[in-house]
Design a protein around this motif. Structure first.
Motif, PDB file in Angstrom:
ATOM      1  N   GLY A  69       1.725 -11.968   1.022  1.00 13.27           N
ATOM      2  CA  GLY A  69       2.759 -11.994   0.147  1.00 13.27           C
ATOM      3  C   GLY A  69       2.482 -11.439  -1.708  1.00 13.27           C
ATOM      4  N   ILE A  70       1.704 -10.661  -1.294  1.00 18.02           N
ATOM      5  CA  ILE A  70       1.299  -9.869  -2.711  1.00 18.02           C
ATOM      6  C   ILE A  70       2.405  -8.640  -3.062  1.00 18.02           C
ATOM      7  CG2 ILE A  70      -0.310  -8.618  -3.390  1.00 18.02           C
ATOM      8  CD1 ILE A  70      -2.172  -9.399  -2.230  1.00 18.02           C
ATOM      9  N   LEU A  71       2.716  -9.119  -4.140  1.00 19.12           N
ATOM     10  CA  LEU A  71       4.489  -8.081  -4.643  1.00 19.12           C
ATOM     11  C   LEU A  71       3.329  -7.079  -5.721  1.00 19.12           C
ATOM     12  CD1 LEU A  71       6.672 -10.804  -6.764  1.00 19.12           C
ATOM     13  CD2 LEU A  71       7.283  -9.835  -4.288  1.00 19.12           C
ATOM     14  N   GLY A  72       3.976  -6.452  -5.401  1.00 18.26           N
ATOM     15  CA  GLY A  72       3.075  -4.859  -6.201  1.00 18.26           C
ATOM     16  C   GLY A  72       3.921  -3.687  -5.968  1.00 18.26           C
ATOM     17  N   LYS A  73       4.103  -2.700  -7.036  1.00 20.24           N
ATOM     18  CA  LYS A  73       5.037  -1.411  -6.887  1.00 20.24           C
ATOM     19  C   LYS A  73       3.756  -0.242  -6.566  1.00 20.24           C
ATOM     20  CE  LYS A  73       7.150   0.934 -10.833  1.00 20.24           C
ATOM     21  NZ  LYS A  73       7.350   0.904 -11.829  1.00 20.24           N
ATOM     22  N   VAL A  74       4.511   0.777  -5.690  1.00 21.31           N
ATOM     23  CA  VAL A  74       3.517   1.375  -5.138  1.00 21.31           C
ATOM     24  C   VAL A  74       3.499   2.367  -6.680  1.00 21.31           C
ATOM     25  CG1 VAL A  74       3.626   2.936  -3.520  1.00 21.31           C
ATOM     26  CG2 VAL A  74       4.943   1.289  -3.125  1.00 21.31           C
ATOM     27  N   VAL A  75       2.139   2.693  -6.751  1.00 21.18           N
ATOM     28  CA  VAL A  75       1.328   3.821  -7.122  1.00 21.18           C
ATOM     29  C   VAL A  75       1.348   5.207  -6.301  1.00 21.18           C
ATOM     30  CG1 VAL A  75       0.026   3.982  -9.195  1.00 21.18           C
ATOM     31  CG2 VAL A  75       0.913   2.379  -8.743  1.00 21.18           C
ATOM     32  N   ARG A  76       0.577   4.752  -5.159  1.00 26.50           N
ATOM     33  CA  ARG A  76      -0.354   6.425  -5.040  1.00 26.50           C
ATOM     34  C   ARG A  76      -0.311   6.118  -3.133  1.00 26.50           C
ATOM     35  NH1 ARG A  76      -4.097   5.642  -7.799  1.00 26.50           N
ATOM     36  NH2 ARG A  76      -6.050   5.077  -6.422  1.00 26.50           N
ATOM     37  N   LEU A  77       0.353   7.344  -1.968  1.00 29.61           N
ATOM     38  CA  LEU A  77       0.666   6.491  -0.926  1.00 29.61           C
ATOM     39  C   LEU A  77      -0.349   7.760   0.173  1.00 29.61           C
ATOM     40  CD1 LEU A  77       4.739   6.626  -0.724  1.00 29.61           C
ATOM     41  CD2 LEU A  77       3.413   5.065   0.126  1.00 29.61           C
ATOM     42  N   ASP A  78      -0.241   7.496   0.547  1.00 25.18           N
ATOM     43  CA  ASP A  78      -1.407   8.474   1.719  1.00 25.18           C
ATOM     44  C   ASP A  78      -1.264   8.214   3.753  1.00 25.18           C
ATOM     45  OD1 ASP A  78      -3.595   9.023   3.731  1.00 25.18           O
ATOM     46  OD2 ASP A  78      -5.631   8.348   2.003  1.00 25.18           O
ATOM     47  N   ASP A  79      -1.147   8.838   4.364  1.00 26.44           N
ATOM     48  CA  ASP A  79      -0.821   8.697   5.411  1.00 26.44           C
ATOM     49  C   ASP A  79      -0.898   7.149   5.902  1.00 26.44           C
ATOM     50  OD1 ASP A  79      -0.152  11.387   5.821  1.00 26.44           O
ATOM     51  OD2 ASP A  79      -1.959  12.245   6.988  1.00 26.44           O
ATOM     52  N   HIS A  80      -2.102   6.385   5.530  1.00 31.61           N
ATOM     53  CA  HIS A  80      -2.341   5.424   6.777  1.00 31.61           C
ATOM     54  C   HIS A  80      -2.877   4.643   5.262  1.00 31.61           C
ATOM     55  CE1 HIS A  80      -3.190   7.498   9.879  1.00 31.61           C
ATOM     56  NE2 HIS A  80      -3.477   8.185   9.625  1.00 31.61           N
ATOM     57  N   TYR A  81      -2.594   4.357   4.374  1.00 23.16           N
ATOM     58  CA  TYR A  81      -2.749   3.482   2.725  1.00 23.16           C
ATOM     59  C   TYR A  81      -1.319   3.526   1.870  1.00 23.16           C
ATOM     60  CZ  TYR A  81      -7.559   2.296   5.632  1.00 23.16           C
ATOM     61  OH  TYR A  81      -8.239   2.090   6.569  1.00 23.16           O
ATOM     62  N   VAL A  82      -1.573   2.280   1.505  1.00 22.57           N
ATOM     63  CA  VAL A  82      -1.245   2.065  -0.181  1.00 22.57           C
ATOM     64  C   VAL A  82      -1.494   1.692  -1.140  1.00 22.57           C
ATOM     65  CG1 VAL A  82       0.626   0.409   0.886  1.00 22.57           C
ATOM     66  CG2 VAL A  82       1.637   1.933  -0.970  1.00 22.57           C
ATOM     67  N   VAL A  83      -1.494   2.205  -2.374  1.00 24.44           N
ATOM     68  CA  VAL A  83      -2.531   1.593  -3.588  1.00 24.44           C
ATOM     69  C   VAL A  83      -0.871   0.847  -4.425  1.00 24.44           C
ATOM     70  CG1 VAL A  83      -3.687   2.215  -5.628  1.00 24.44           C
ATOM     71  CG2 VAL A  83      -3.946   3.262  -3.036  1.00 24.44           C
ATOM     72  N   LEU A  84      -0.814  -0.303  -3.918  1.00 26.45           N
ATOM     73  CA  LEU A  84       0.019  -0.780  -5.282  1.00 26.45           C
ATOM     74  C   LEU A  84      -1.282  -1.512  -6.121  1.00 26.45           C
ATOM     75  CD1 LEU A  84       1.098  -3.790  -2.309  1.00 26.45           C
ATOM     76  CD2 LEU A  84       2.385  -1.283  -2.884  1.00 26.45           C
ATOM     77  N   GLN A  85      -0.240  -1.409  -7.584  1.00 28.46           N
ATOM     78  CA  GLN A  85      -0.254  -1.812  -8.772  1.00 28.46           C
ATOM     79  C   GLN A  85       0.245  -3.202  -8.444  1.00 28.46           C
ATOM     80  OE1 GLN A  85       1.537   0.309 -11.965  1.00 28.46           O
ATOM     81  NE2 GLN A  85       0.166  -1.011 -13.345  1.00 28.46           N
ATOM     82  N   VAL A  86      -0.469  -4.521  -9.208  1.00 27.40           N
ATOM     83  CA  VAL A  86      -0.405  -5.868  -8.664  1.00 27.40           C
ATOM     84  C   VAL A  86      -0.204  -6.436  -9.676  1.00 27.40           C
ATOM     85  CG1 VAL A  86      -0.978  -6.136  -6.317  1.00 27.40           C
ATOM     86  CG2 VAL A  86      -2.068  -6.356  -7.913  1.00 27.40           C
ATOM     87  N   GLY A  87      -0.858  -5.919 -11.265  1.00 28.67           N
ATOM     88  CA  GLY A  87      -1.311  -6.231 -12.699  1.00 28.67           C
ATOM     89  C   GLY A  87      -0.857  -4.828 -13.547  1.00 28.67           C
TER      90      GLY A  87
END
Length: 111
Positions: A69-87
């Motif tokens: 349920g966490i909203l975020g904007k995608v900052v970086r992508l990896d093969d297995h992971y995604v980094v979200l900016q949540v604040g």
């Protein structure tokens, strides 16, 4: 003591089962499996395929919702992971499979 043990009676020779009874049971099982396939297995596979396509199409700048349920904007992508900016100055790393939906642009600011 005989009132604790029920009497067993031999069953008299009765009628034979109708012919084709085994075929009816086999047909019923096949019909049940086909019904189960169309009501449960096929729709689930379709949802899995759609989710895999959505996760593969993630791009930097997308606004997403995670399965938690966490909203975020995608900052970086990896093969297995995604980094979200949540604040402001807060970034969280998630597995790509935990992204449950991509939101329309501007949804986070509207909330």
């Amino acid at each position: 003591m005989s009132f604790f043990i029920s009497q067993a009676h031999a069953q008299s020779a009765g009628q034979q089962p109708p012919p084709g009874g085994d075929l009816f049971q086999l047909g019923f099982l096949v019909l049940l499996f086909v019904l189960f396939y169309f009501l449960a297995i096929r729709p689930q596979r379709k949802r899995q395929k759609e989710h895999a396509e959505m996760v593969a199409a993630l791009a930097k700048g997308d606004e997403v919702v995670t399965s938690g349920g966490i909203l975020g904007k995608v900052v970086r992508l990896d093969d297995h992971y995604v980094v979200l900016q949540v604040g402001d100055n807060m970034e969280l790393k998630f597995q790509r499979g935990m992204v449950s939906a991509v939101l329309p642009k501007g949804t986070i600011k509207a909330i």
